[in-house]
Design a protein around this motif. Structure first.
Motif, PDB file in Angstrom:
ATOM      1  N   SER A 187       0.768  -1.076   0.021  1.00  0.00           N
ATOM      2  CA  SER A 187      -0.105  -0.028   0.040  1.00  0.00           C
ATOM      3  C   SER A 187       1.093   1.199  -0.081  1.00  0.00           C
ATOM      4  N   SER A 188       0.198   2.464  -0.155  1.00  0.00           N
ATOM      5  CA  SER A 188       1.263   3.405  -0.198  1.00  0.00           C
ATOM      6  C   SER A 188       1.419   3.808   1.243  1.00  0.00           C
ATOM      7  N   ASP A 212       4.163  10.415  -3.507  1.00  0.00           N
ATOM      8  CA  ASP A 212       4.962  11.435  -4.144  1.00  0.00           C
ATOM      9  C   ASP A 212       4.759  12.853  -3.392  1.00  0.00           C
ATOM     10  N   GLY A 213       4.967  13.821  -4.127  1.00  0.00           N
ATOM     11  CA  GLY A 213       4.850  15.216  -3.710  1.00  0.00           C
ATOM     12  C   GLY A 213       3.447  15.428  -3.156  1.00  0.00           C
ATOM     13  N   LYS A 214       2.413  14.886  -4.059  1.00  0.00           N
ATOM     14  CA  LYS A 214       1.106  15.250  -3.674  1.00  0.00           C
ATOM     15  C   LYS A 214       0.487  13.790  -2.774  1.00  0.00           C
ATOM     16  N   PHE A 215       1.198  13.077  -2.082  1.00  0.00           N
ATOM     17  CA  PHE A 215       1.025  12.045  -1.405  1.00  0.00           C
ATOM     18  C   PHE A 215       0.207  11.031  -2.171  1.00  0.00           C
ATOM     19  N   ALA A 216       0.550  10.740  -3.422  1.00  0.00           N
ATOM     20  CA  ALA A 216      -0.103   9.819  -4.242  1.00  0.00           C
ATOM     21  C   ALA A 216       1.112   8.416  -4.524  1.00  0.00           C
ATOM     22  N   MET A 217       0.579   7.276  -4.405  1.00  0.00           N
ATOM     23  CA  MET A 217       1.381   6.254  -5.054  1.00  0.00           C
ATOM     24  C   MET A 217       1.431   6.387  -6.511  1.00  0.00           C
ATOM     25  N   ALA A 219       3.673   5.006 -10.283  1.00  0.00           N
ATOM     26  CA  ALA A 219       4.349   3.472 -10.654  1.00  0.00           C
ATOM     27  C   ALA A 219       5.951   3.518 -10.405  1.00  0.00           C
ATOM     28  N   SER A 220       6.569   4.612 -10.486  1.00  0.00           N
ATOM     29  CA  SER A 220       8.066   4.354 -10.318  1.00  0.00           C
ATOM     30  C   SER A 220       8.358   3.813  -8.837  1.00  0.00           C
ATOM     31  N   ALA A 221       7.770   4.421  -8.149  1.00  0.00           N
ATOM     32  CA  ALA A 221       8.119   4.034  -6.780  1.00  0.00           C
ATOM     33  C   ALA A 221       7.728   2.552  -6.412  1.00  0.00           C
ATOM     34  N   LEU A 222       6.508   1.998  -7.030  1.00  0.00           N
ATOM     35  CA  LEU A 222       6.109   0.779  -6.680  1.00  0.00           C
ATOM     36  C   LEU A 222       6.871  -0.217  -7.551  1.00  0.00           C
ATOM     37  N   GLN A 223       7.300   0.143  -8.820  1.00  0.00           N
ATOM     38  CA  GLN A 223       8.314  -0.718  -9.672  1.00  0.00           C
ATOM     39  C   GLN A 223       9.529  -0.997  -8.706  1.00  0.00           C
ATOM     40  N   GLU A 224       9.967   0.108  -8.581  1.00  0.00           N
ATOM     41  CA  GLU A 224      11.327  -0.065  -7.600  1.00  0.00           C
ATOM     42  C   GLU A 224      11.224  -0.986  -6.576  1.00  0.00           C
ATOM     43  N   VAL A 225      10.414  -1.053  -5.697  1.00  0.00           N
ATOM     44  CA  VAL A 225      10.168  -2.094  -4.545  1.00  0.00           C
ATOM     45  C   VAL A 225       9.907  -3.340  -4.991  1.00  0.00           C
ATOM     46  N   LEU A 226       8.963  -3.474  -6.041  1.00  0.00           N
ATOM     47  CA  LEU A 226       8.546  -4.614  -6.580  1.00  0.00           C
ATOM     48  C   LEU A 226       9.886  -5.389  -7.290  1.00  0.00           C
ATOM     49  N   VAL A 240      -3.231  -2.587  -1.901  1.00  0.00           N
ATOM     50  CA  VAL A 240      -4.309  -1.670  -1.900  1.00  0.00           C
ATOM     51  C   VAL A 240      -4.042  -0.286  -2.406  1.00  0.00           C
ATOM     52  N   ALA A 241      -4.856   0.396  -3.102  1.00  0.00           N
ATOM     53  CA  ALA A 241      -4.619   1.608  -3.558  1.00  0.00           C
ATOM     54  C   ALA A 241      -5.747   2.582  -3.015  1.00  0.00           C
ATOM     55  N   THR A 242      -5.633   3.501  -2.366  1.00  0.00           N
ATOM     56  CA  THR A 242      -6.307   4.420  -1.587  1.00  0.00           C
ATOM     57  C   THR A 242      -6.906   5.651  -2.422  1.00  0.00           C
ATOM     58  N   LEU A 243      -8.066   5.960  -2.593  1.00  0.00           N
ATOM     59  CA  LEU A 243      -8.736   6.937  -3.134  1.00  0.00           C
ATOM     60  C   LEU A 243      -9.135   7.813  -2.198  1.00  0.00           C
ATOM     61  N   GLY A 244      -8.407   8.894  -2.019  1.00  0.00           N
ATOM     62  CA  GLY A 244      -8.920   9.762  -0.751  1.00  0.00           C
ATOM     63  C   GLY A 244      -8.450   9.305   0.543  1.00  0.00           C
ATOM     64  N   THR A 245      -7.215   9.439   0.952  1.00  0.00           N
ATOM     65  CA  THR A 245      -6.583   8.979   1.969  1.00  0.00           C
ATOM     66  C   THR A 245      -7.036   9.892   3.307  1.00  0.00           C
TER      67      THR A 245
END
Ligand code: PLP
Length: 480
Positions: A187-188, A212-217, A219-226, A240-245
């Motif tokens: 999750s983010s 990221d800077g707007k508190f969104a998950m 692709a790049s950050a996810l790819q790196e961890v994956l 889990v993707a969150t819409l409206g944290t």
């Protein structure tokens, strides 16, 4: 109490409730009590002889109300909203009266069938892809869970079963234990704490992806961890993707992370607990784009869609994924229609066996507000949030800390965290309004969430004036 007395008391109770809600603005939003306040006010054990209804109702005002935080006060801006409407309150009375336990179709056919249809109605309001609807012949469908936390846990457990079965089918020698050890969910770093708990309960690793800077998950950050995890032999299976944290109502980038989940054969669950209600408005529906990539989607009508707690709406694209994961059929729960394929036994879709007739609340609310009424309600809250945002922006002592998309404004005094903690302390001890804070990165931030069904522009303006006054006092006290 016989039915005659029930008729009388019931009417009195309705008056009590209407008086309470009509007059809620006059009550102090946050109580004055200290922990343990209640025990000395009531007897140490249940009465041997019955008490009267009058006694009880008097005690509600004397003992209960002084310890209530009034979530429906127009001065309550904490957490996220929790729904409250008259049609839902009335439906709850009926639900209590029918009092069925709808674990299977046969246990009360209307309870199951209304729920399936209401979840289709709601899915259509959100313009969910057809695949999530039950319809007449669909493979998907919706279920009412008690909470978003349960929905996330159900999705994680179903995903876990699915991946274990898939890997065991490919390599029959593999034990469940050997697979479980390597499973990893994502999750983010902005996801709700219930996601981490789902990982703990489900006995799998959960990793957080830096937002990221707007508190969104992204692709790049996810790819790196994956890439790193796969190189270590771990098995990514769930995201889990969150819409409206919860902290700042940010939105994970579904259109970026969704395709990655699909390519990697990971179950994608969407948690839109708060924001989901807004997707019934065409102007906010784009926030849900990418839902077609998900396996399951959840939001809470009990937060922002006027259906009193509890009512958490969850859809899956393949209901066999859920049902197949948890199906048990002891003889005492079997019934003659269950293998007809036409009917739903909701006990397979959830953790508990028992379930209330919660779809009555949806039915009453949707019919009495109409989609237009519900949209107007959402739009009013969003408008009030933007009004508050404008007021904050006009005072150079303050800053807005995250984009205002829906009904939440994150703001703070320019300056130290200590200064903001002191301000919040002053706000909440004055008890005229109620707020809670959050952390965004290393910043202590105040959250102003439009919550009450009774909140109007004047309440927002007064609350802002109150915050400004407390700020002036605080800054003066600091100088002296
Ligand atoms: C409120 C919230 C939850 C928790 O909802 P419950 O129904 O109380 O479990 C989960 N996720 C998000 C994003 C929330 O805002």
């Amino acid at each position: 109490m016989n039915s005659g007395e029930f008729r009388r008391r019931g009417k009195e109770m309705v008056d009590f409730v209407a008086d309470y809600l009509e007059g809620i603005e006059g009550r102090q939003v946050y109580p004055d009590v200290e922990p343990g306040y209640l025990r000395p006010l009531i007897p140490t054990s249940a009465p041997e002889e019955p008490d009267t209804f009058e006694d009880i109702l008097n005690d509600v005002e004397k003992i209960i109300m002084p310890g209530v935080t009034h979530w429906h006060s127009p001065y309550f801006f904490a957490y996220f909203p929790t729904a409250n409407s008259y049609p839902a309150l009335l439906a709850d009375i009926l639900c209590g009266a029918i009092g069925c336990i709808g674990f299977s179709w046969a246990a009360s056919p209307a309870c199951t069938e209304l729920e399936t249809v209401m979840m289709d109605w709601l899915g259509k309001m959100l313009k969910l892809p057809e695949a999530f609807l039950a319809g007449q012949v669909g493979e998907g469908g919706g279920v009412i869970q008690g909470s978003a936390s349960e929905a996330t846990l159900m999705a994680l457990l179903a995903a876990r079963t699915k991946v274990v079965r898939r890997l065991q089918a490919a390599s029959p020698g593999l034990t469940q234990g050997a697979i479980m050890e390597k499973l990893v969910a994502y999750s983010s770093d902005q996801a709700h704490s219930s996601v981490e708990r789902a990982g703990l309960i489900g006995g799998v690793k959960l990793k957080v992806i830096p937002s990221d800077g707007k508190f969104a998950m992204r692709a790049s950050a996810l790819q790196e961890v994956l890439e790193r995890d796969k190189a270590e032999g771990l098995i990514p299976f769930f995201l889990v993707a969150t819409l409206g944290t919860t902290s700042c109502c940010s939105f994970d980038n579904l259109l970026e992370v969704g395709p990655i989940c699909n390519e990697e054969n990971m179950w994608l669950h969407i948690d839109a607990a708060y924001a989901g209600s807004s997707f019934i408005c065409p102007e906010f529906r784009h926030l849900l784009n990418g839902v077609e990539l998900a396996d399951s989607f959840n939001f809470n009508p009990h937060k922002w869609l006027l259906v009193n707690f509890d009512c958490s709406a969850m859809w899956v694209k393949k209901r066999t994924d859920l049902i197949g994961a948890f199906k048990l059929d002891p003889l005492y729960l079997k019934h003659s229609h269950q293998d007809s394929g036409l009917i739903t036994d909701y006990r397979h879709w959830q953790l508990p066996l028992g379930r209330r007739f919660r779809s009555l609340k949806m039915w009453f609310v949707f019919r009495m507000y109409g989609v237009k009424g519900l949209q107007a309600y959402i739009r009013k809250h969003v408008r009030l949030a933007h009004e508050f945002e404008c007021l904050v922006r006009q005072d150079p002592r303050f800053e807005i800390c995250a984009e205002v998309t829906l009904g939440l404004v994150c703001f703070r005094l320019k300056g130290s965290n200590k200064l903001n903690e002191d301000l919040l302390e002053r706000i909440n001890s004055a008890k005229k309004i109620h707020l809670v804070p959050c952390h965004l990165r290393d910043k202590f931030v105040l959250r102003f969430a439009i919550c009450s069904r009774f909140v109007e522009l004047t309440h927002v303006q007064q609350s802002w004036e109150h915050i400004r006054q407390l700020t002036t006092d605080l800054l003066r006290a600091q100088r002296d």
